[in-house]
Design an enzyme around this catalytic site. Structure first.
Site, mmCIF file in Angstrom:
data_model
loop_
_atom_site.group_PDB
_atom_site.id
_atom_site.type_symbol
_atom_site.label_atom_id
_atom_site.label_comp_id
_atom_site.label_asym_id
_atom_site.label_seq_id
_atom_site.Cartn_x
_atom_site.Cartn_y
_atom_site.Cartn_z
ATOM 1 C CB SER A 53 -9.135 -1.315 5.328
ATOM 2 O OG SER A 53 -9.156 -0.281 6.135
ATOM 3 C CG HIS A 290 -7.602 2.657 2.639
ATOM 4 N ND1 HIS A 290 -8.931 3.525 3.056
ATOM 5 C CD2 HIS A 290 -7.675 1.432 3.316
ATOM 6 C CE1 HIS A 290 -9.022 2.735 4.048
ATOM 7 N NE2 HIS A 290 -8.296 2.118 3.963
#
Length: 309
Positions: A53, A290
């Site tokens: 990811s 992230h």
């Protein structure tokens, strides 16, 4: 953990999940368009990307696909290289090298096999956070996340026996996974399919601040001491970086570290300065922890320098 803290964390993650779900629906067309070469499955291309990811963006497809954010770093990296459609991105959120089920690196390699050939100049691999190590029942990412919200015991050492032990994250273990793990001999297969390609393991950007704490917004107010006892989370991230570097050395691969290029841009910096999202960053199309849009752009530029340097 008292009820008020538990309620806050639960509601915060629920709001993030709702926001991500709505954003994915609204941007489905953009994601598909942004997939570029990854959508066309070309043959014998110059560049192939494998990753998790942090490579694809933490998108989710309930039908089992692997959507990629239109600004994920491989797309910007390929554009800076001037590749046009002469590249392929097989990265998938949640991907593991060791482990069964969906989103394995073995499946990524199967998807990318036609894209590998004598013309392939570079293959990048970004992995490590989703793996379980030792006898742990949870991945490194989940172990860190659950530890960070353990306000009773702190996060200097995980109280949960299912958590990954930091000392189980080693270069030898990463090298084993890449050559004889559940996904097979990834490195050997890449070398056979693309004998002229450089293979680079890509590290993760700087996620946490340089001290041993973790921050978060509480009721809309920035709290730099959200988890002041977070030495374990810092240790695991440092060990992943060290293991990636050692594994690359053992296997004769290149290692491209993003730590220096992203230093001072961790999740605890003010909005506008941080390149990592956190709980409450609803302006981003991502889950917490992230890279932001700016973070993906910075990674692409840093990796371009490493490719040409």
């Amino acid at each position: 953990m008292n009820f008020s803290v538990t309620s806050y964390v639960t509601k915060s993650f629920s709001r993030v999940a709702s926001r991500v779900g709505a954003t994915l629906v609204l941007t489905a067309g953009l994601v598909a368009a942004g997939a570029g070469a990854a959508a066309s499955n070309p043959t014998d291309v110059r560049y192939v990307s494998l990753g998790d990811s942090f490579t694809s963006g933490p998108s989710y497809d309930p039908f089992g696909g692997c959507p990629q954010l239109p600004y994920a770093w491989p797309k910007q990296f390929a554009a800076q290289w001037g590749l046009g459609g002469d590249w392929f991105d097989a990265a998938c959120s949640g991907a593991v090298v060791d482990g069964r089920g969906t989103n394995t690196f073995g499946e990524q390699l199967g998807t990318a096999r036609a894209a590998l050939g004598p013309r392939t100049e570079l293959v990048t691999i970004q992995f490590g956070g989703n793996e379980t190590y030792g006898a742990a029942g949870r991945s490194a990412a989940w172990s860190m996340g659950l530890c960070i919200i353990d306000f009773v015991n702190g996060c200097n050492d995980p109280a949960d026996p299912a958590a990954v032990r930091a000392d189980a994250v080693t270069g030898a273990e990463m090298a084993r996974r890449l050559t004889s793990g559940d996904s097979g001999d990834l490195i050997g297969e890449i070398r056979r399919a693309a004998p002229n390609a450089r293979i680079a393991l890509v590290g993760y950007p700087t996620i946490l601040p340089p001290d041993s704490s973790v921050c978060a917004p509480v009721n809309g107010v920035e709290d730099p001491g959200f988890q002041p006892r977070a030495a374990y989370a810092h240790d695991v991230l440092q060990r992943i970086e060290g293991a990636q570097r050692e594994a690359a050395g053992r296997l004769g691969l290149e290692f491209w570290s993003l730590k220096n290029a992203t230093a001072g841009r961790d999740m605890c910096k003010p909005m506008g300065q941080r390149w990592i999202t956190r709980v409450g960053d609803f302006h981003e199309e991502l889950l917490p922890f992230h890279p932001t849009r700016e973070g993906h752009a910075a990674q692409a530029s840093a990796l371009t320098s490493m490719r040409t340097g």
